[in-house]
Scaffold this motif. Structure first.
Motif: not given
Length: 139
Positions: A30, A32, A68, A136, A138
Protein backbone atom coordinates in the motif's frame (compact mmCIF):
# COMPACT_ATOMS: atom_id res chain seq x y z
CA UNK A 1 1.15 -44.49 -28.98
CA UNK A 2 3.26 -41.39 -29.69
CA UNK A 3 0.26 -39.16 -29.14
CA UNK A 4 -0.47 -40.85 -25.79
CA UNK A 5 3.13 -40.33 -24.64
CA UNK A 6 3.02 -36.72 -25.84
CA UNK A 7 -0.29 -36.18 -24.02
CA UNK A 8 1.11 -37.63 -20.78
CA UNK A 9 4.23 -35.50 -21.04
CA UNK A 10 2.18 -32.35 -21.65
CA UNK A 11 -0.15 -33.17 -18.75
CA UNK A 12 2.80 -33.74 -16.42
CA UNK A 13 4.47 -30.50 -17.56
CA UNK A 14 1.23 -28.55 -17.13
CA UNK A 15 0.74 -29.98 -13.65
CA UNK A 16 4.32 -29.05 -12.73
CA UNK A 17 3.81 -25.52 -14.09
CA UNK A 18 0.60 -25.10 -12.08
CA UNK A 19 2.33 -26.33 -8.94
CA UNK A 20 5.21 -23.94 -9.58
CA UNK A 21 2.88 -20.93 -9.93
CA UNK A 22 1.19 -21.75 -6.62
CA UNK A 23 4.45 -21.63 -4.65
CA UNK A 24 5.28 -18.48 -2.75
CA UNK A 25 3.13 -15.82 -1.17
CA UNK A 26 1.47 -12.59 -2.21
CA UNK A 27 3.07 -9.41 -0.95
CA UNK A 28 0.62 -6.49 -1.02
CA UNK A 29 2.10 -3.00 -1.01
CA UNK A 30 0.00 0.00 0.00
CA UNK A 31 1.60 3.20 -1.20
CA UNK A 32 0.42 6.16 0.85
CA UNK A 33 0.60 9.85 0.09
CA UNK A 34 0.93 9.92 -3.71
CA UNK A 35 0.82 13.68 -4.22
CA UNK A 36 -0.53 13.79 -7.78
CA UNK A 37 -1.47 11.74 -10.84
CA UNK A 38 1.48 12.91 -12.93
CA UNK A 39 3.83 10.28 -14.38
CA UNK A 40 4.29 6.67 -13.28
CA UNK A 41 4.83 4.71 -10.11
CA UNK A 42 7.82 2.35 -10.39
CA UNK A 43 8.48 -0.24 -7.69
CA UNK A 44 10.93 -3.07 -7.25
CA UNK A 45 11.16 -6.00 -4.88
CA UNK A 46 14.83 -6.45 -4.01
CA UNK A 47 17.09 -8.99 -2.41
CA UNK A 48 20.40 -7.87 -0.96
CA UNK A 49 22.03 -8.89 -4.27
CA UNK A 50 19.84 -6.59 -6.40
CA UNK A 51 19.34 -3.62 -4.05
CA UNK A 52 20.62 -0.32 -5.52
CA UNK A 53 22.04 -2.19 -8.54
CA UNK A 54 19.18 -2.06 -11.06
CA UNK A 55 15.93 -4.00 -11.50
CA UNK A 56 14.64 -6.06 -8.62
CA UNK A 57 13.66 -9.72 -8.55
CA UNK A 58 10.13 -8.46 -9.32
CA UNK A 59 9.11 -5.07 -10.70
CA UNK A 60 5.93 -3.00 -10.97
CA UNK A 61 4.93 -0.04 -13.12
CA UNK A 62 1.62 1.83 -13.23
CA UNK A 63 0.22 5.24 -14.03
CA UNK A 64 0.28 7.33 -10.84
CA UNK A 65 -2.97 7.97 -8.98
CA UNK A 66 -3.27 10.71 -6.36
CA UNK A 67 -3.81 9.49 -2.82
CA UNK A 68 -3.32 5.82 -2.03
CA UNK A 69 -2.33 3.03 -4.41
CA UNK A 70 -2.15 -0.71 -3.83
CA UNK A 71 -0.27 -3.31 -5.85
CA UNK A 72 1.06 -6.82 -5.36
CA UNK A 73 4.09 -8.96 -5.98
CA UNK A 74 2.99 -12.59 -6.46
CA UNK A 75 4.78 -15.89 -5.88
CA UNK A 76 7.34 -14.38 -3.51
CA UNK A 77 9.39 -17.14 -1.93
CA UNK A 78 10.30 -16.91 1.76
CA UNK A 79 13.39 -14.82 2.40
CA UNK A 80 14.67 -11.33 3.13
CA UNK A 81 13.51 -8.52 0.83
CA UNK A 82 13.19 -4.77 0.52
CA UNK A 83 10.87 -2.65 -1.62
CA UNK A 84 11.81 0.61 -3.32
CA UNK A 85 9.23 2.90 -4.94
CA UNK A 86 9.73 5.93 -7.19
CA UNK A 87 7.16 8.44 -8.40
CA UNK A 88 8.66 8.96 -11.86
CA UNK A 89 7.10 12.35 -12.58
CA UNK A 90 8.62 12.78 -16.04
CA UNK A 91 8.38 9.10 -17.09
CA UNK A 92 12.07 8.74 -17.93
CA UNK A 93 12.32 5.44 -15.97
CA UNK A 94 14.95 6.73 -13.52
CA UNK A 95 15.32 8.93 -10.47
CA UNK A 96 16.29 12.52 -11.23
CA UNK A 97 18.56 14.59 -8.99
CA UNK A 98 19.35 18.24 -8.24
CA UNK A 99 22.89 19.44 -8.85
CA UNK A 100 23.65 18.84 -5.15
CA UNK A 101 22.65 15.16 -5.42
CA UNK A 102 19.24 15.42 -3.75
CA UNK A 103 16.38 13.57 -5.50
CA UNK A 104 13.82 15.74 -7.32
CA UNK A 105 11.13 13.03 -7.43
CA UNK A 106 9.25 11.43 -4.52
CA UNK A 107 10.46 8.01 -3.40
CA UNK A 108 9.92 5.59 -0.57
CA UNK A 109 11.30 2.35 0.83
CA UNK A 110 9.95 -0.46 2.95
CA UNK A 111 10.69 0.29 6.57
CA UNK A 112 9.99 3.96 5.75
CA UNK A 113 13.57 4.88 6.72
CA UNK A 114 14.08 8.48 5.62
CA UNK A 115 17.51 9.12 7.11
CA UNK A 116 19.94 11.32 5.22
CA UNK A 117 22.08 9.63 2.62
CA UNK A 118 21.49 6.51 0.59
CA UNK A 119 19.42 3.78 2.29
CA UNK A 120 20.98 0.52 3.39
CA UNK A 121 19.44 -2.86 2.71
CA UNK A 122 19.39 -3.58 6.44
CA UNK A 123 17.27 -0.46 7.04
CA UNK A 124 14.62 -1.42 4.46
CA UNK A 125 14.64 -5.21 4.71
CA UNK A 126 11.88 -7.42 6.06
CA UNK A 127 11.27 -11.14 6.23
CA UNK A 128 8.75 -12.91 4.01
CA UNK A 129 7.46 -16.10 5.57
CA UNK A 130 4.94 -18.66 4.37
CA UNK A 131 1.82 -16.48 4.62
CA UNK A 132 0.65 -13.53 2.54
CA UNK A 133 1.88 -10.17 3.83
CA UNK A 134 0.97 -6.49 3.59
CA UNK A 135 3.27 -3.52 4.04
CA UNK A 136 2.76 0.22 3.78
CA UNK A 137 5.20 2.65 2.21
CA UNK A 138 4.92 6.41 2.54
CA UNK A 139 6.54 8.99 0.25
Amino acid sequence: MKSLVLFLMMTAALGWAQEETQNGVTLTITLENVLNAQGDILAALHTQDTFMKGPGVANYKSVAQKGQMTFTFSNVTPGTYGVSVLHDLNQNMRMDYQSNGMPTEPYGMSGNDMSMGPPSFDAISFEVGTGDQEIAIRF
